[in-house]
Each structure stands twice: as structure tokens, then as C-alpha cells.
Motif scaffolding. Structure first.
Motif, short mmCIF file in Angstrom:
data_model
loop_
_atom_site.label_atom_id
_atom_site.label_comp_id
_atom_site.label_asym_id
_atom_site.label_seq_id
_atom_site.Cartn_x
_atom_site.Cartn_y
_atom_site.Cartn_z
N PRO A 298 2.76 3.83 -0.71
CA PRO A 298 1.48 3.14 -0.49
C PRO A 298 0.52 3.31 -1.66
O PRO A 298 -0.52 3.96 -1.57
CB PRO A 298 0.96 3.81 0.78
N ILE A 299 0.88 2.72 -2.77
CA ILE A 299 0.15 2.92 -4.02
C ILE A 299 -1.30 2.46 -3.94
O ILE A 299 -2.20 3.08 -4.52
CB ILE A 299 0.89 2.20 -5.17
N LEU A 300 -1.57 1.37 -3.22
CA LEU A 300 -2.94 0.90 -3.12
C LEU A 300 -3.82 1.92 -2.40
O LEU A 300 -4.97 2.14 -2.77
CB LEU A 300 -2.99 -0.46 -2.40
N LYS A 301 -3.28 2.57 -1.39
CA LYS A 301 -4.04 3.63 -0.70
C LYS A 301 -4.32 4.79 -1.65
O LYS A 301 -5.40 5.39 -1.63
CB LYS A 301 -3.28 4.13 0.53
N TYR A 302 -3.34 5.12 -2.48
CA TYR A 302 -3.53 6.22 -3.44
C TYR A 302 -4.65 5.88 -4.42
O TYR A 302 -5.51 6.72 -4.71
CB TYR A 302 -2.24 6.50 -4.21
N ARG A 303 -4.61 4.67 -4.93
CA ARG A 303 -5.64 4.28 -5.89
C ARG A 303 -7.02 4.24 -5.26
O ARG A 303 -8.01 4.68 -5.87
CB ARG A 303 -5.28 2.91 -6.51
N GLN A 304 -7.10 3.76 -4.03
CA GLN A 304 -8.39 3.73 -3.34
C GLN A 304 -8.92 5.13 -3.08
O GLN A 304 -10.14 5.34 -3.04
CB GLN A 304 -8.25 2.96 -2.02
N ALA A 305 -8.02 6.10 -2.93
CA ALA A 305 -8.43 7.48 -2.70
C ALA A 305 -8.81 8.19 -4.00
O ALA A 305 -9.28 9.33 -3.96
CB ALA A 305 -7.31 8.25 -2.01
N GLY A 306 -8.59 7.53 -5.14
CA GLY A 306 -8.94 8.14 -6.42
C GLY A 306 -7.82 8.90 -7.09
O GLY A 306 -8.05 9.65 -8.04
N ILE A 307 -6.57 8.72 -6.62
CA ILE A 307 -5.43 9.39 -7.22
C ILE A 307 -5.00 8.64 -8.48
O ILE A 307 -4.95 7.41 -8.49
CB ILE A 307 -4.25 9.47 -6.23
#
Length: 466
Positions: A298-307
């Protein structure tokens, strides 16, 4: 090590500009129109200049099994991989050369090689890979793949009682091996870095992880591992620790801004928060995840979390290529079907930043690499915008990321040293490499792996397939 690129296209915040880029002693010295020529003059007309990408996770020696592995999930695929005839040091050397060349010709100037070691010839294995990478001139991050548990320990037990053969090398001996590798080969100023790289929670004890943490802190080394690539590994972590693998790695101190983690497919929301908090990097390997049926991270979730997220090809027997542009394309648009909020979809420019600056962030080098910025080291790639696959001329970065670019790398430099000129690698004889790979190749007939037969029934049981 000093040159001036005239009239080259650079990306700006809201478009493109044509300008000059001056490199002196391997560093970007100036970016402006009409610069005085210092060193060699490079014609940038109809060319696009980007920072070099990072192939942030691969296993170079798997080149010898590409195209032949069965359609298996990771755990059975590994068992089949183990049954192939072992490689020798000459094959290690040639496959590292091939990995470097393929990475360079698809926009990468750095490679993170989670290097599989030949038992009993571990230091010789590392030496061969290092020699290859230095000859080509790519920036190399050699991460010797280590474990201290046997292959069968990598699967959950389920309700059955499992016993596992001890691993052939002790934890202490493994850590001593890595420390010796650091002494012999860790030369950042020469473009070769050694990473501590336990393969993952599925085949490593806490003692091995903790020893790697100590080595990492003592020698200022980056850390690299697989993490929760498959559903089976998620189940195994709960059996081993009674909690998520991410929670456990945080508890023992393995996570941090010098830690990059390959795959990260099966993370929950609490895991995501931990990776963001610890500033760990996720290396997205979309092609191998699809090839092995591991899932879609779930890369989009990671990016939204600031990862921080970057891209890797993974080994060539689970991809089956080292085309970094292909991994970037699939890794970008794959998520358009996992999240219908199109405002979160990855744009081509974001993908380029993930592949370049995102890659070096995970290697603790964002202050030195990853963008075309005055003062940074000149790891640069120049693309030929007259190539048919980049025409008609609409948006060059959009074409590069979303299209099917072929033979588009015109020039590449690592630390200011030119490695590709006019589309050709200048540091090694690629025709000779091709001939040697051909001479050592043989068609491999399919066969049922004895190791797969031994574990397949158990795998199907614990994964609920029967």
C-alpha cells in the motif's frame, strides 16, 4: 571529472528550462545559462538531465536463474532456487557486471546488492562483486545477505510441531564475517559501501539483528532487510514474537533513518505509523511482488503517512529483469487501482524524485546525492529526447516514466566520471561480457524440486490452501 553541459533541459517546479550545468572535480559547481566552459564541453541540445536513480534492492547473482523459475509463491520459489546448481565466483563477478550495466542503461547510477554469499567462499563472493562494480564505475552498496536459521524456519508452523536443522554457520561467525567485510571493502570515498543486511525476521534470530545493529552503529553503516514480503511472513511474526514484525524490530532498535526495508507488503496501520516515526525507508519492488503473488504494497498509504519510499528491481530471477525504468513505471501506476482517490496517485515527477532523492535518503546520502543541486556530487543521467520512444515531444518526464523508453540513456556520470557516452558503456567491454555470459549459459530443463516437494504440503496447510 570536470565538464560543462551546454543547453540541456532541466525540470523546474512548474515546467522545464534550458540551461548549462558545470561540474568541477566531480561536484555540481554551477547551474545557469551561458556558463563558461570548464573541462570538457558536452552538448545538451535535445537532451534531458536528471539525477541518477537508485536500484535500491536487488540480488545480482540471481541473473543466472532468470526466466526459468516456476510460478510459485516466495517460500516455494526460494526452495526451488536453493535446488539450482550453486554459482561460482566467476558467475558472481559476471552477474554483478550485468546488473550494473542494466541498471545504468535504465537510468540508475547506484545499486543496492543484497548479495547472496557462496558458503565457504563468503569474502571471495563479496570481493568479486566489488571488483565488478568498481570496474563498471557504478556507485555500489553491497549488502551481504546473512541469516542464522535454516530455510524451513522461514514458514509459520501452524498447528504442527516443526523442527529445523541448525544453520551451517553460527551467529557469532556470521557477524565476524560481516565485520571483516567492512574492514576489507567498505570504501565510501571509492564508491563502495558495505551494509549490514540480515535477510529478514523469517530466517534471522534477534541475536543476529542485534549484532548487526552494533556493527552498524560502530562503523556508521546503513541497514537493509526484507520485511513482510508475504502473508506467510506476517503469520510467522505473530508466532515468533506475539506481535507485528515491525513492532518487534522497533523494540530491538533496528529501525531508523539509515534503515531501508524491501517489499513491506503486509503492514498494518500501526506498522505504518512506526516506520514513519522511525524515518525508515520502504523499497518498493512491484514486479517481484506480482511475479511471486506476494501482494500489492500500500505505497500510497505509506507516502501519505510521510514514509520515504523508493524503488528496486529485486533479483533477476523474480523480476526477471534489471530494468529500473520498468520498475518505476509499474510501481507508480499499479496503485491507481488500489486507491480511487486520484489526488493521491503518483505523478511521473514524483516517481522520479522517489527513484533518485528517495533512494539516497534510505542510504543516508540525501545531503550529497539525489538532486541536481550546486554542491552535490555529480551522479547524473542525460536522456536523448530525439529517441523515437520519447517522441513526439510532449512532456519528457511523462514519456520517460509512463512510456516504454528503449535505449534512451545518452550519457551517465558517477561522481563526475563518465560511464556512458553516446549510449555506450565506456568502462568495460559489453560485447565481451555478453559473450562470456553466453558461453557460461545453458538451457535449464524444468524439474520438480526435491526441496519444494518436502515443504509444499506444509505450506499449503498453514496457508489454508487445502
Amino acid at each position: 571529472m570536470s565538464f560543462t553541459i551546454k543547453n540541456v533541459l532541466l525540470a523546474t517546479d512548474d515546467g522545464y528550462t534550458t540551461t548549462d550545468v558545470q561540474v568541477v572535480d566531480g561536484r555540481i559547481a554551477a547551474i545557469a545559462p551561458n556558463l563558461e566552459i570548464v573541462g570538457t564541453r558536452i552538448d545538451g541540445q535535445n537532451k534531458l538531465l536528471l539525477p541518477g536513480f537508485v536500484n535500491a534492492h536487488t540480488h545480482s547473482s540471481e541473473m543466472w536463474q532468470r526466466g526459468v523459475m516456476s510460478a510459485y509463491p516466495l517460500e516455494l520459489w526460494l526452495a526451488e532456487l536453493y535446488d539450482f546448481a550453486p554459482i561460482d565466483t566467476e558467475k558472481v563477478y559476471l552477474s554483478a557486471l550485468g546488473t550494473a550495466v542494466e541498471t545504468l542503461l535504465s537510468g540508475g547510477t547506484s545499486v543496492v546488492d543484497h548479495l547472496v554469499l557462496i558458503p565457504g567462499q563468503e569474502l571471495e563472493t563479496i570481493a568479486c562483486a566489488v571488483r565488478a562494480y568498481k570496474e563498471v564505475g557504478i556507485r555500489a552498496f553491497v549488502a551481504p545477505l546473512i541469516q542464522d536459521e535454516s530455510l524451513t524456519a522461514g514458514m509459520p508452523s501452524g498447528e504442527s510441531s516443526q523442527t529445523h536443522e541448525p544453520f551451517f554457520r553460527s551467529t557469532v561467525a556470521t557477524l565476524e564475517l560481516i565485520e571483516e567485510a567492512v574492514r576489507q571493502f567498505h570504501r565510501p570515498d571509492e564508491g563502495v559501501n558495505i551494509l549490514v543486511a540480515p535477510t529478514g525476521i523469517q530466517l534471522c534470530t534477534d541475536a543476529l539483528f542485534e549484532g548487526c545493529i552494533e556493527l552498524s552503529d560502530r562503523y556508521n553503516l546503513c541497514r537493509h532487510s526484507h520485511l513482510l514480503e508475504t502473508k506467510a511472513q506476517e503469520k510467522l511474526a505473530q508466532e515468533k514474537y506475539g506481535c507485528s514484525a515491525v513492532t518487534h524490530l522497533k523494540q530491538i532498535g533496528y529501525l531508523g533513518d539509515r534503515t531501508s526495508l524491501a517489499h513491506c507488503v503486509w503492514l498494518n496501520d500501526a506498522d505504518i505509523a512506526i516506520l514513519a516515526e522511525t524515518q525508515s525507508t520502504v523499497v518498493h519492488n512491484p514486479l517481484s511482488n506480482l511475479r511471486l503473488g506476494s501482494g500489492i504494497a500500500p505505497i500510497l498509504k505509506y507516502r501519505q503517512a510521510g514514509i520515504n519510499v523508493t524503488f528496486g528491481c529485486d533479483g533477476a530471477s523474480s523480476n526477471d529483469s534489471q530494468d529500473l525504468l520498468e520498475a518505476i513505471k509499474i510501481g507508480s501506476i499499479l496503485h491507481n487501482v488500489t486507491d480511487f482517490d486520484y489526488r493521491q496517485w503518483i505523478t511521473p515527477r514524483q516517481a522520479v524524485e522517489m527513484a533518485s532523492l528517495g533512494g539516497v535518503k534510505g542510504l543516508n546520502l540525501a545531503d550529497k546525492l539525489g538532486s541536481i543541486t550546486v554542491g552535490k556530487q555529480a551522479d547524473l543521467v542525460m536522456y536523448d529526447l530525439t529517441n523515437l520512444s520519447l517522441l513526439p515531444r510532449t512532456d519528457p518526464i511523462g514519456l520517460l516514466v509512463l512510456g516504454r523508453p528503449t535505449n534512451v540513456v545518452h550519457s551517465a556520470w558517477v561522481n563526475g566520471r563518465q560511464i556512458i557516452a553516446n549510449g555506450q558503456v565506456t568502462t568495460i567491454n559489453v560485447d565481451k561480457l555478453r559473450e562470456e555470459l553466453l558461453n557460461l549459459s545453458e538451457w535449464v530443463s524444468k524439474r520438480q524440486s526435491q526441496t519444494v516437494e518436502q515443504i509444499e504440503q506444509h505450506y499449503r496447510t498453514v496457508m489454508g490452501l487445502i
